[in-house]
Structures are given as structure tokens and as C-alpha cells.
Write a protein that holds these residues in place. Structure first.
Motif, PDB file in Angstrom:
ATOM      1  N   HIS A  84      32.544  53.961  -5.498  1.00 27.19           N
ATOM      2  CA  HIS A  84      33.984  53.820  -5.703  1.00 27.19           C
ATOM      3  C   HIS A  84      34.587  53.008  -4.566  1.00 27.19           C
ATOM      4  CE1 HIS A  84      34.430  57.162  -8.806  1.00 27.19           C
ATOM      5  NE2 HIS A  84      33.172  57.294  -8.387  1.00 27.19           N
ATOM      6  N   ARG A  88      40.486  46.642  -7.793  1.00 22.79           N
ATOM      7  CA  ARG A  88      40.506  46.743  -9.252  1.00 22.79           C
ATOM      8  C   ARG A  88      39.878  45.518  -9.903  1.00 22.79           C
ATOM      9  NH1 ARG A  88      43.425  50.473 -11.801  1.00 22.79           N
ATOM     10  NH2 ARG A  88      43.943  49.056 -13.512  1.00 22.79           N
ATOM     11  N   GLU A  89      39.229  44.689  -9.104  1.00 17.39           N
ATOM     12  CA  GLU A  89      38.550  43.510  -9.652  1.00 17.39           C
ATOM     13  C   GLU A  89      37.239  43.933 -10.307  1.00 17.39           C
ATOM     14  OE1 GLU A  89      36.651  39.216  -8.225  1.00 17.39           O
ATOM     15  OE2 GLU A  89      37.798  40.462  -6.828  1.00 17.39           O
ATOM     16  N   ILE A  90      37.069  43.560 -11.570  1.00 10.56           N
ATOM     17  CA  ILE A  90      35.874  43.944 -12.320  1.00 10.56           C
ATOM     18  C   ILE A  90      34.718  43.021 -11.948  1.00 10.56           C
ATOM     19  CG2 ILE A  90      34.851  44.180 -14.606  1.00 10.56           C
ATOM     20  CD1 ILE A  90      36.929  46.239 -14.066  1.00 10.56           C
ATOM     21  N   THR A 118      31.500  49.590 -15.304  1.00 14.63           N
ATOM     22  CA  THR A 118      32.619  49.700 -14.369  1.00 14.63           C
ATOM     23  C   THR A 118      33.734  50.521 -15.003  1.00 14.63           C
ATOM     24  OG1 THR A 118      32.105  47.505 -13.486  1.00 14.63           O
ATOM     25  CG2 THR A 118      34.268  48.406 -12.968  1.00 14.63           C
ATOM     26  N   LEU A 120      37.813  51.541 -14.293  1.00 17.04           N
ATOM     27  CA  LEU A 120      39.024  51.363 -13.497  1.00 17.04           C
ATOM     28  C   LEU A 120      39.763  52.688 -13.369  1.00 17.04           C
ATOM     29  CD1 LEU A 120      40.469  47.996 -14.883  1.00 17.04           C
ATOM     30  CD2 LEU A 120      39.338  48.381 -12.686  1.00 17.04           C
ATOM     31  N   SER A 121      40.410  52.875 -12.233  1.00 19.03           N
ATOM     32  CA  SER A 121      41.212  54.075 -12.004  1.00 19.03           C
ATOM     33  C   SER A 121      42.489  53.674 -11.283  1.00 19.03           C
ATOM     34  CB  SER A 121      40.433  55.095 -11.165  1.00 19.03           C
ATOM     35  OG  SER A 121      40.240  54.604  -9.847  1.00 19.03           O
ATOM     36  N   GLY A 124      41.546  52.386  -7.841  1.00 22.00           N
ATOM     37  CA  GLY A 124      40.651  51.241  -7.720  1.00 22.00           C
ATOM     38  C   GLY A 124      39.667  51.191  -8.866  1.00 22.00           C
ATOM     39  N   LYS A 125      38.375  51.258  -8.534  1.00 23.83           N
ATOM     40  CA  LYS A 125      37.356  51.213  -9.580  1.00 23.83           C
ATOM     41  C   LYS A 125      36.092  51.915  -9.102  1.00 23.83           C
ATOM     42  CE  LYS A 125      34.934  46.936  -8.338  1.00 23.83           C
ATOM     43  NZ  LYS A 125      35.681  46.672  -7.089  1.00 23.83           N
TER      44      LYS A 125
END
Length: 210
Positions: A84, A88-90, A118, A120-121, A124-125
């Protein structure tokens, strides 16, 4: 690493860390030690590889010094490895490659892991991978190797081409894949000879136990 938590009885280990190159070997050792404690030593090699790639990805694409968290969790016949971070970039297979000479980045891990993705939250991610803990490891490993080699050289179909059999093409792909893995290992500051020795020891152990 700034902390350590094991939550029972879910067999879930949480390891906060700072995204620094010096932290990566510590994370690998912590992951291997936790799996040994859970009686899952056979999954340690794969888990260490996944941990290395996911943690290195945070360093490269989120930034050194970033706060992140590694989570190991046993889910029935699978081990789930999550990292984690606050970005937030995939990530994608293309953006996580270091370059052509360095190896294939997550392309290799996508072949080694049963699945990955992946999530997202709000914070962040998380990037996750899963490793199978199926005891029928020999068949699983052979099938996975064939799949990885066929994907590795997608531009060279694994069928008879110019008189070369599928077996010959897969063998050639195996040599090139191992060479790329050694480049990938050296680029991360590890000793390729040490990795080869560990792989040989791991193989001999599994063969003797079969």
C-alpha cells in the motif's frame, strides 16, 4: 521498517516501511521469516521476488522516502502479498518496466504470480499479487514455466517455426529469460551468482522432497 504486527487468527502480517533501497532486503528477510513461522517455507522464494518488485516499484514510481505498507495474508490455498502507498497512479506492465536491458519488471511477476492487480482507496492504492500454495507444486511449476516462456516471447509463437520445434523455442526462451533475470537481479544490487545458487538449492530441496 518502522513497525511490525501479526494479526491472529487470520494469519495476516502487516509491515510498515519507508520506500528506501536499504529497506528492500529487510522486507525480503521479514517476509521469508514470517512464512517460515507459518510453515510455508516453500513459498518464500516467490514471495521474496514479489516483495522486491512491489517495494522497488514504490521507490521508483512514488518516490524514495515514501511511507508504505507490506501485507502478507494467507487465504486458503493462496498467499496474498500487498503493498500500500499514498499514490493513486495505477501501475501498468509498461510503466513498471525499468528498461529493455534491465529486464521485464512486472511482466515477469505477472507470469510468476497466480494473479495480480491494483485497488484504489481514499488513502492511495494497493498493488497485490497472489502465490498458489497448492502442494502439487511440480506440475504447477512446470505449467507456470511453460506459460511464462510462451508469454515472454510472444512475438515468437511456441510452435514449429523454420524447422524449430516448440521444445527448442521454449528452451531458447528459457536461456534468454534467465539472462534477463540475472540482469534484473544485478540492477537491484544483488549478486547474480548468489541468486543462481539459491535457485539451485531450492530446486534440489524440492526435487528431494518430491
Amino acid at each position: 521498517m518502522t513497525g511490525y504486527e501479526v494479526t491472529a487468527p487470520r494469519l495476516r502480517c502487516v509491515l510498515p516501511f519507508e520506500a528506501e533501497p536499504a529497506e528492500v532486503p529487510l522486507l525480503r528477510k521479514a517476509a521469508a521469516a514470517q512464512l517460515d513461522q507459518w510453515g510455508m517455507r516453500e513459498a518464500a522464494e516467490e514471495a521474496e521476488l514479489l516483495v522486491t518488485e512491489l517495494a522497488t516499484n514504490v521507490i521508483k514510481h512514488v518516490g524514495e522516502g515514501t511511507s508504505a505498507t507490506l501485507i502478507l495474508e494467507l487465504q486458503r490455498e493462496r498467499l496474498r502479498v500487498e503493498v500500500h502507498d499514498k499514490s493513486r497512479e495505477i501501475p501498468s506492465l509498461r510503466t513498471t518496466d525499468c528498461d529493455e536491458e534491465c529486464g521485464r519488471g512486472l511482466h515477469l511477476l505477472a507470469a510468476l504470480a497466480v494473479d495480480w492487480g491494483t485497488v484504489l482507496s481514499a488513502a492511495g492504492k494497493s498493488v497485490w499479487c497472489e502465490v498458489s500454495l497448492d502442494q502439487r507444486s511440480n506440475c504447477r511449476r512446470v505449467e507456470r514455466a511453460v506459460g511464462a516462456l510462451e508469454k515472454y516471447r510472444a512475438d515468437y509463437p511456441a510452435t514449429a517455426v523454420d524447422g524449430r520445434s516448440k521444445a527448442v523455442l521454449l528452451e531458447q526462451s528459457a536461456v534468454e529469460l534467465i539472462a534477463d533475470l540475472l540482469h534484473w537481479t544485478a540492477a537491484r544490487g544483488q549478486d547474480p551468482d548468489d541468486v543462481l545458487d539459491r535457485a539451485q538449492t531450492h530446486y534440489e530441496f524440492e526435487t528431494a522432497a518430491a
